[in-house]
Scaffold this motif. Structure first.
Motif, short mmCIF file in Angstrom:
data_model
loop_
_atom_site.label_atom_id
_atom_site.label_comp_id
_atom_site.label_asym_id
_atom_site.label_seq_id
_atom_site.Cartn_x
_atom_site.Cartn_y
_atom_site.Cartn_z
N PRO A 180 79.80 44.02 26.48
CA PRO A 180 78.37 44.13 26.15
C PRO A 180 77.60 42.85 26.50
O PRO A 180 76.44 42.92 26.91
N PHE A 181 78.24 41.71 26.33
CA PHE A 181 77.59 40.44 26.63
C PHE A 181 77.32 40.32 28.13
O PHE A 181 76.22 39.97 28.55
N TYR B 72 66.77 33.64 25.89
CA TYR B 72 66.46 33.84 24.47
C TYR B 72 67.33 34.96 23.92
O TYR B 72 67.27 36.10 24.40
N ILE B 73 68.13 34.63 22.91
CA ILE B 73 69.07 35.61 22.35
C ILE B 73 68.33 36.81 21.78
O ILE B 73 68.79 37.96 21.88
N ALA B 74 67.16 36.59 21.21
CA ALA B 74 66.39 37.69 20.60
C ALA B 74 65.99 38.75 21.62
O ALA B 74 65.70 39.89 21.25
N ASP C 44 69.89 42.94 23.97
CA ASP C 44 70.03 44.13 23.13
C ASP C 44 70.99 43.85 21.97
O ASP C 44 71.76 42.87 21.99
N GLU C 45 70.94 44.69 20.96
CA GLU C 45 71.70 44.44 19.74
C GLU C 45 73.20 44.38 20.00
O GLU C 45 73.90 43.55 19.40
N GLU C 46 73.70 45.23 20.89
CA GLU C 46 75.14 45.24 21.16
C GLU C 46 75.61 43.90 21.71
O GLU C 46 76.71 43.43 21.38
N ALA C 47 74.79 43.25 22.52
CA ALA C 47 75.14 41.94 23.07
C ALA C 47 75.00 40.85 22.01
O ALA C 47 75.85 39.97 21.89
N ARG C 48 73.92 40.91 21.24
CA ARG C 48 73.67 39.86 20.23
C ARG C 48 74.79 39.78 19.21
O ARG C 48 75.22 38.71 18.82
#
Length: 337
Positions: free
Chosen positions: A176-177, A215-217, A220-224
């Motif tokens: 995902p990352f 920017y991490i924000a 997408d949620e799966e990567a974060r």
């Protein structure tokens, strides 16, 4: 126990290739590619034979051998200085806080910055144990034997040491990352990029990866939610590293977002507490359970055994003496199990 750690040889290629096919991907240091593995073994043999004191960016490959069957059942690696031939890239998590006077509001954001400031650091990695041998503490033997090797050859390693843990891989074998960052720029799947990196190095990252912070924000949620997390199979390895004094300091792998663990070399527990002494008895019947190592470079060997530290030296059990090819008058390194 009939298992011993020894330097890998070019004759071990087939054993390593068969184990590489079992890793399941994301294991850069043990690619299922014969040419890459063969080059690694040749480089390792040259490193074991070199006698100079300089730190020149070498790889030492060790293997776990069952001396009863002569089968290689595991492997691990040491890198004297990462980034010596090619830059060693990582993402570092940084925090940026901004304030608006008009809104009277402060906003804090986390960023991923592409860095190579770990260049010159030594590394322990490439640890893989055959699935049929994951009992009896053999994984611990593989992992900690590397620190006794460093203790015995301290002049060939840097003042810091790192360990990269594989990140989260999904059921497809993807990351995902990677999909959220690298995949957007390279047009390659995680598996393709990981294989290319294992065989050719990661210079292509320097050539094509955007240099601006991410920017991490905005991911997408799966990567974060996978940033800085180890693969489930690596959680025990992370605990072992923490027990040795390693810590997560905000560096993550550029491919899968897995954590990079760091420690001061001389403060790693199995290096700082390693005992070096001369054998005064090689037939000890009862003693403290320990890892015991002997020999320099190409003659290095390590196994489990029993020891008793005495005023005039160290006593070890007969089986360990046999596995290590040592006897009275020889010197060994050891650490309590």
């Amino acid at each position: 126990m009939s298992f011993v750690i020894r330097p890998a040889a070019t004759d071990d290629l087939q054993h390593l290739y068969e184990m590489a096919k079992l890793t399941g991907g994301g294991f850069t240091n043990l690619p299922p590619d014969r040419n890459s593995l063969s080059s690694k073994l040749e480089g390792s043999e040259a490193a074991f034979l070199r006698e100079g004191p300089e730190i020149v960016g070498e790889t030492f490959v060790l293997v776990l051998e069952n001396t009863k069957t002569n089968e290689v059942r595991g492997t691990c690696q040491l890198f004297t200085a990462v980034g010596h031939q090619y830059p060693f890239y990582s993402y570092r998590i940084n925090t940026l806080t901004q304030y608006s006077k008009e809104l009277d509001r402060a906003v804090t954001a986390e960023l991923l910055s592409l860095v190579n400031d770990l260049g010159g650091t030594s590394e322990v990695g490439g640890l893989f144990l055959h699935p049929n041998e994951r009992a009896g503490g053999l994984g611990l033997l593989l992992a900690r034997s590397r620190y006794l090797f460093v203790a015995a050859h301290r002049h060939r390693f840097g003042n810091r040491i790192l360990a990269e843990l594989r990140g989260i891989i999904d059921e497809r074998g993807g990351s995902p990352f990677w999909d959220a960052i690298g995949g957007k720029f390279f047009g390659m799947s995680f598996q393709e990029a990981d294989e290319f990196n294992a065989i050719h190095g990661n210079q292509f990252i320097a050539d094509l990866m955007p240099k601006h912070p991410v920017y991490i924000a905005m991911l997408d949620e799966e990567a974060r939610k996978v940033i800085g997390l180890p693969h489930p199979s690596g959680r025990a390895a992370m605990r072992m590293l923490e027990n040795e004094g390693f810590s997560y300091q905000g560096y993550v792998d550029i491919f899968d977002g897995g954590p990079t663990m760091l420690a001061d070399t001389d403060r790693v527990r199995s290096i700082a507490d390693a005992h070096h002494g001369e054998i005064v008895e090689d037939s000890l019947e009862k003693g403290e359970k320990a890892l015991i190592a002997a020999g320099e470079f190409k003659d290095f060997r390590c196994c489990y055994g029993a020891r008793e530290i005495r005023e005039d030296g160290i006593a070890i059990d007969a089986q360990a003496a046999e596995l290590l090819h040592v006897g009275k008058g020889d010197k060994v390194w050891s650490i309590a199990r």
